[in-house]
Write a protein that holds these residues in place. Structure first.
Motif, PDB file in Angstrom:
ATOM      1  N   MET A 107       0.631  -1.061  -0.072  1.00  0.00           N
ATOM      2  CA  MET A 107      -0.011   0.250  -0.146  1.00  0.00           C
ATOM      3  C   MET A 107       0.791   1.173   0.110  1.00  0.00           C
ATOM      4  N   ILE A 157      -8.826  -1.814  -3.105  1.00  0.00           N
ATOM      5  CA  ILE A 157      -8.000  -0.537  -2.754  1.00  0.00           C
ATOM      6  C   ILE A 157      -8.431   0.778  -3.495  1.00  0.00           C
ATOM      7  N   LEU A 195      -7.530   0.204   2.161  1.00  0.00           N
ATOM      8  CA  LEU A 195      -7.736  -1.179   1.656  1.00  0.00           C
ATOM      9  C   LEU A 195      -8.756  -1.911   2.257  1.00  0.00           C
TER      10      LEU A 195
END
Length: 347
Positions: A233, A248, A239
């Motif tokens: 990420m 996401i 997420l």
């Protein structure tokens, strides 16, 4: 200046030979002399005398630091006297004499206890809990700090610095201390986040049946059994893991960490989600009587607002009505939660 009586009591305290009255005396002495070089010198001398008596025993300094840290934090959480709180702040900044300061703070274990403890107990589980309707600030032995939201908890093992793993139930915001040799793992159910140093919000209430991660700074890696590969990420990403699928999206991290500042923020959130968050925030039950209410989305920011004020605002900005039912006593003598009934406003 420390009197001879002060010094004698400090030495006895370090040996575990004081009673409750002496302990209170030591706490006051500590609070009054926290900036005194002489006081620190006496503490260090007392500690050196203590450990020099048996140089052959290995007490496991990492274990001691982790263990004592947890106990002090636990005592602080229970709102011990101000002297101990001041003491905790002081020892954090005085690493050179950390252990003697901790022990003088009232967390004394004799050498025999520690020797047996380290031999018989390889690890200890520590738990920090935020009761419903509250938010708790916490810090971990490695310097990582953060917040726990209402009805949440984190669990970790001591010693901690070489095995930085925490189990999260509920919602927590982390500011993780960077340690390239020891990654920090946050475990929620069967999922796991691995980080080095970063800020992120993790929500994993069991009843929600999903895991939500919002990254504010740094980088995290999301692990989940069944996924073909780990997911990295970037800051500003959100997420959601639900039903073996991952979504996401880009978002404003401030919305998801605002609760750490005492703010309840909604940015186009569905009514069902709004009701769930209000339930935890105010420790109440919220019931949607009309299915159509679930179609509504809510925007608003609340800080230090009463439950009545929140729903008064919501009723002004959306076609809903509310009724608050006060707490009642159950047949067994326990109190039920306050309840809020929501229904669609009639034209």
């Amino acid at each position: 200046m420390l009197s001879q009586i002060d010094k004698e009591k400090l030495h006895r305290f370090n040996k575990g030979q004081t009673n409750d009255e002496d302990n209170q005396y030591i706490y006051r002495l500590f609070a009054e002399n926290e900036e005194s070089p002489e006081f620190k010198k006496v503490l260090l001398s007392s500690w050196n005398d203590f450990i020099d008596k048996d140089e052959e025993e290995d007490y496991g300094i990492s274990f001691l630091l982790d263990r004592i840290h947890h106990i002090v934090r636990k005592n602080e959480h229970k709102k011990q006297q101000t002297a101990i709180k001041k003491f905790y702040l002081w020892y954090s900044a005085a690493a050179a004499i950390l252990i003697p300061l901790l022990i003088v703070g009232g967390i004394l274990f004799t050498k025999n206890y520690w020797g047996k403890s380290i031999q018989n107990e390889k690890s200890t589980i520590a738990t920090i809990v935020a009761p419903l309707g509250s938010r708790i600030n916490f810090s971990l032995p490695d310097g990582t700090n953060g917040w726990l939201n209402s009805g949440s908890s984190i669990e970790y093992s001591l010693p901690f610095n070489n095995n930085r793993k925490v189990k999260v139930l509920g919602e927590a915001w982390f500011n993780v201390t960077r340690d390239a040799l020891h990654p920090f793992d946050a475990i929620a159910g069967s999922s796991k986040l691995s980080v080095l140093g970063t800020k992120f919000n993790l929500s994993a209430y069991p009843e929600d049946k999903y895991v939500e991660v919002v990254l504010e700074e740094g980088k995290v890696t999301f692990h989940m059994p069944g996924l073909s590969s780990n997911i990295e990420m970037k800051p500003g990403e959100r997420l959601i893991y639900n039903n073996d699928s991952v979504q996401i999206s880009e978002t404003d991290p401030g919305k998801y960490s605002a609760w750490t500042e005492g703010k309840l923020v909604f940015r186009g959130d569905p009514m069902r989600e709004v009701a769930r968050r209000i339930e935890r925030w105010y420790n109440v039950d919220v019931e949607l009587l009309d299915k159509e209410l679930e179609k509504y989305v809510i925007r608003g920011t609340f800080q230090d607002d009463s439950l009545e004020d929140v729903f008064r605002y919501l009723s002004m900005t959306s076609p809903l009505e509310y009724r608050i039912i006060d707490r009642k006593t159950s047949d067994d003598g326990t109190f039920q939660k306050k309840k809020v009934l929501l229904y669609k406003r009639k034209n």
